[in-house]
Design a protein around this motif. Structure first.
Motif, short mmCIF file in Angstrom:
data_model
loop_
_atom_site.label_atom_id
_atom_site.label_comp_id
_atom_site.label_asym_id
_atom_site.label_seq_id
_atom_site.Cartn_x
_atom_site.Cartn_y
_atom_site.Cartn_z
N PRO A 50 -7.87 -3.29 -7.36
CA PRO A 50 -7.11 -4.06 -6.37
C PRO A 50 -5.74 -4.47 -6.90
N GLN A 51 -4.90 -4.92 -5.97
CA GLN A 51 -3.59 -5.43 -6.33
C GLN A 51 -3.80 -6.69 -7.20
N GLY A 52 -3.03 -6.85 -8.26
CA GLY A 52 -3.21 -8.01 -9.15
C GLY A 52 -4.19 -7.69 -10.26
N LEU A 91 -6.72 0.20 1.69
CA LEU A 91 -7.63 0.42 0.55
C LEU A 91 -8.86 -0.47 0.65
N LYS A 92 -8.65 -1.73 1.06
CA LYS A 92 -9.79 -2.66 1.20
C LYS A 92 -10.78 -2.15 2.25
N THR A 93 -10.26 -1.56 3.30
CA THR A 93 -11.15 -1.06 4.36
C THR A 93 -11.92 0.16 3.88
N GLU A 108 1.96 2.18 -3.85
CA GLU A 108 3.02 1.80 -4.78
C GLU A 108 4.25 1.21 -4.12
N GLN A 109 4.80 0.17 -4.77
CA GLN A 109 6.10 -0.38 -4.39
C GLN A 109 7.20 0.44 -5.06
N ASN A 110 6.86 0.88 -6.26
CA ASN A 110 7.78 1.67 -7.06
C ASN A 110 7.77 3.10 -6.51
N GLU A 170 -4.99 -7.29 14.53
CA GLU A 170 -5.09 -5.90 14.07
C GLU A 170 -3.94 -5.59 13.11
N VAL A 171 -4.30 -5.04 11.95
CA VAL A 171 -3.28 -4.69 10.95
C VAL A 171 -3.14 -3.17 10.85
N LEU A 172 -4.26 -2.46 10.78
CA LEU A 172 -4.21 -1.00 10.78
C LEU A 172 -4.36 -0.54 12.22
N ASP A 175 -4.20 0.12 -6.22
CA ASP A 175 -3.22 -0.67 -5.48
C ASP A 175 -2.15 -1.19 -6.44
N GLU A 176 -1.01 -0.58 -6.42
CA GLU A 176 0.14 -0.96 -7.24
C GLU A 176 -0.19 -1.05 -8.73
N PRO A 177 -0.65 0.05 -9.32
CA PRO A 177 -1.06 0.01 -10.73
C PRO A 177 0.10 -0.21 -11.69
N GLY A 220 5.48 1.99 1.74
CA GLY A 220 5.85 1.29 2.96
C GLY A 220 6.22 -0.14 2.64
N PRO A 221 6.85 -0.82 3.58
CA PRO A 221 7.33 -2.17 3.32
C PRO A 221 6.20 -3.18 3.11
N ASN A 222 6.53 -4.34 2.61
CA ASN A 222 5.56 -5.43 2.47
C ASN A 222 4.94 -5.71 3.82
N GLY A 223 3.61 -5.87 3.82
CA GLY A 223 2.92 -6.22 5.06
C GLY A 223 2.61 -5.03 5.96
N ALA A 224 2.91 -3.81 5.52
CA ALA A 224 2.66 -2.63 6.36
C ALA A 224 1.18 -2.35 6.54
N GLY A 225 0.36 -2.87 5.60
CA GLY A 225 -1.08 -2.64 5.70
C GLY A 225 -1.64 -1.76 4.60
N LYS A 226 -0.87 -1.56 3.54
CA LYS A 226 -1.29 -0.64 2.47
C LYS A 226 -2.54 -1.16 1.77
N1 LIG Z 1 -6.97 -11.96 3.94
C1 LIG Z 1 -6.09 -11.89 4.95
N2 LIG Z 1 -6.22 -12.66 6.05
C2 LIG Z 1 -5.35 -12.58 7.06
N3 LIG Z 1 -4.30 -11.75 7.11
C3 LIG Z 1 -4.10 -10.96 6.03
C4 LIG Z 1 -4.99 -10.98 4.91
N4 LIG Z 1 -4.55 -10.08 4.00
C5 LIG Z 1 -3.45 -9.52 4.54
N5 LIG Z 1 -3.19 -10.04 5.75
C6 LIG Z 1 -2.08 -9.65 6.64
O1 LIG Z 1 -2.17 -8.26 6.93
C7 LIG Z 1 -0.91 -7.65 6.90
C8 LIG Z 1 -0.91 -6.49 5.95
O2 LIG Z 1 -1.16 -6.98 4.65
P1 LIG Z 1 -1.36 -6.00 3.40
O3 LIG Z 1 -1.72 -6.86 2.25
O4 LIG Z 1 -2.27 -4.91 3.78
O5 LIG Z 1 0.12 -5.42 3.26
P2 LIG Z 1 0.73 -4.48 2.12
O6 LIG Z 1 1.31 -3.31 2.80
O7 LIG Z 1 -0.27 -4.26 1.07
O8 LIG Z 1 1.93 -5.40 1.58
P3 LIG Z 1 2.49 -5.60 0.07
O9 LIG Z 1 3.43 -4.48 -0.15
O10 LIG Z 1 3.20 -6.91 0.17
O11 LIG Z 1 1.34 -5.63 -0.87
C9 LIG Z 1 0.09 -8.76 6.56
O12 LIG Z 1 0.69 -9.21 7.74
C10 LIG Z 1 -0.75 -9.83 5.94
O13 LIG Z 1 -0.24 -11.10 6.19
#
Ligand SMILES: Nc1ncnc2c1ncn2[C@@H]1O[C@H](COP(=O)(O)OP(=O)(O)OP(=O)(O)O)[C@@H](O)[C@H]1O
Ligand SMILES: [Mg+2]
Length: 259
Positions: free
Chosen positions: A106-108, A68-70, A214-216, A39-41, A182-184, A58-64
């Motif tokens: 999307p991001q990228g 959006l994907k959900t 946004e990271q910025n 579970e991420v969210l 996502d991070e435009p 929020g920090p890297n990996g927070a689920g941002k």
């Molecule tokens: N396709 C995937 N399969 C498995 N785990 C994933 C997948 N995408 C993301 N995760 C995990 O889900 C968590 C949240 O990822 P997410 O990409 O939503 O973070 P984020 O807040 O967008 O981070 P960032 O600021 O680095 O973009 C992370 O622990 C990541 O490893």
């Protein structure tokens, strides 16, 4: 400002989730989602109103990005609700969500590198069924002069900033009611960042709703009406853009503690 959904008081968070926010276009309630068994969210509640730029930091990996994907249907929610204009998006697939008036960057990089700027725009407009597309592309190129000057060039010959601008232009061409970005502005120069926010502001004033990751964070907060701070899949803080910008704990954790 309120901390939200931090485990504990289920009854309080359930009541908050029931109250439909006034005039909200997008409503996310107690959303849970993840990858495989992970579970991420972990219970996200937020809303976006027409004419509002709402930013998620929020920090890297927070689920941002996962959030959006959900919302856009790339990932299935395991619990909770997502409604757009009062209609549930759960179980819908991205093409259907796109047709309902939501676009997603999307991001990228997502432009097609071997197509020209013009063809990238025309392709984006493909889902539209009206005949206004050519006119709209011309109007859009007026708003984005860097793209007009390069309209016959392949997207891969554009600079990173120009490509990002093309991506934002593409989603606006679809005349969406809500844009998920996502991070435009990642990796862009100050001038390109300002340009993108200026355009987002123009469309917002015409009633577009924007949910922006946004990271910025500092720049994003300055251009947002409201903001949510995500941590480990939960909303840690929410408030006005300026309010979050001034919040001591947020500043310490995400803004480097400076003014
Ligand atoms: N396709 C995937 N399969 C498995 N785990 C994933 C997948 N995408 C993301 N995760 C995990 O889900 C968590 C949240 O990822 P997410 O990409 O939503 O973070 P984020 O807040 O967008 O981070 P960032 O600021 O680095 O973009 C992370 O622990 C990541 O490893
Ligand atoms: Mg991300």
């Amino acid at each position: 400002m309120a901390a939200d959904g931090r485990g504990g008081d289920q009854a309080v968070s359930a009541r908050a989730a029931e109250a439909a926010p006034d005039g909200a276009l997008l409503v996310v309630r107690d959303l849970h989602a993840g990858y495989g068994g992970q579970e991420v969210l972990r219970g996200i509640t937020l809303c976006v109103r027409p004419g509002e730029v709402v930013c998620v930091i929020g920090p890297n990996g927070a689920g941002k990005s996962t959030l959006l994907k959900t919302i856009f249907g790339f990932l299935r929610a395991t619990r909770g609700a997502i409604t757009f204009d009062g209609v549930s998006l759960l179980g819908r697939r991205p093409p259907e969500i796109l047709r309902s008036g939501i676009t997603y960057v999307p991001q990228g990089i997502s432009t097609l590198p071997n197509l020209s700027v013009d063809d990238n725009l025309r392709l984006a407009a493909y889902v539209r069924r009206d005949r206004q597309v050519r006119d709209d592309i011309e109007r859009l190129l007026d708003a984005f002069p860097a793209l007009r000057a390069r309209r016959r060039l392949r997207a891969r010959t554009l600079s990173g900033g120009e490509r990002r601008i093309l991506e934002v232009a593409r989603v606006l061409l679809l005349d969406p009611r809500l844009v998920l970005l996502d991070e435009p502005t990642i990796g862009l120069s100050g001038a390109a960042v300002e340009f993108i926010y200026e355009k987002i502001g123009e469309f917002r004033r015409r009633g577009l709703a924007v949910l922006l990751v946004e990271q910025n964070a500092r720049t994003a907060l300055r251009h947002s009406q409201r903001a949510y701070v995500l941590e480990q899949g939960r909303v840690r803080f929410e408030g006005g853009g300026e309010e979050i910008l001034q919040h001591p704990e947020v500043r310490r954790a995400y803004l480097g503690g400076r003014a």
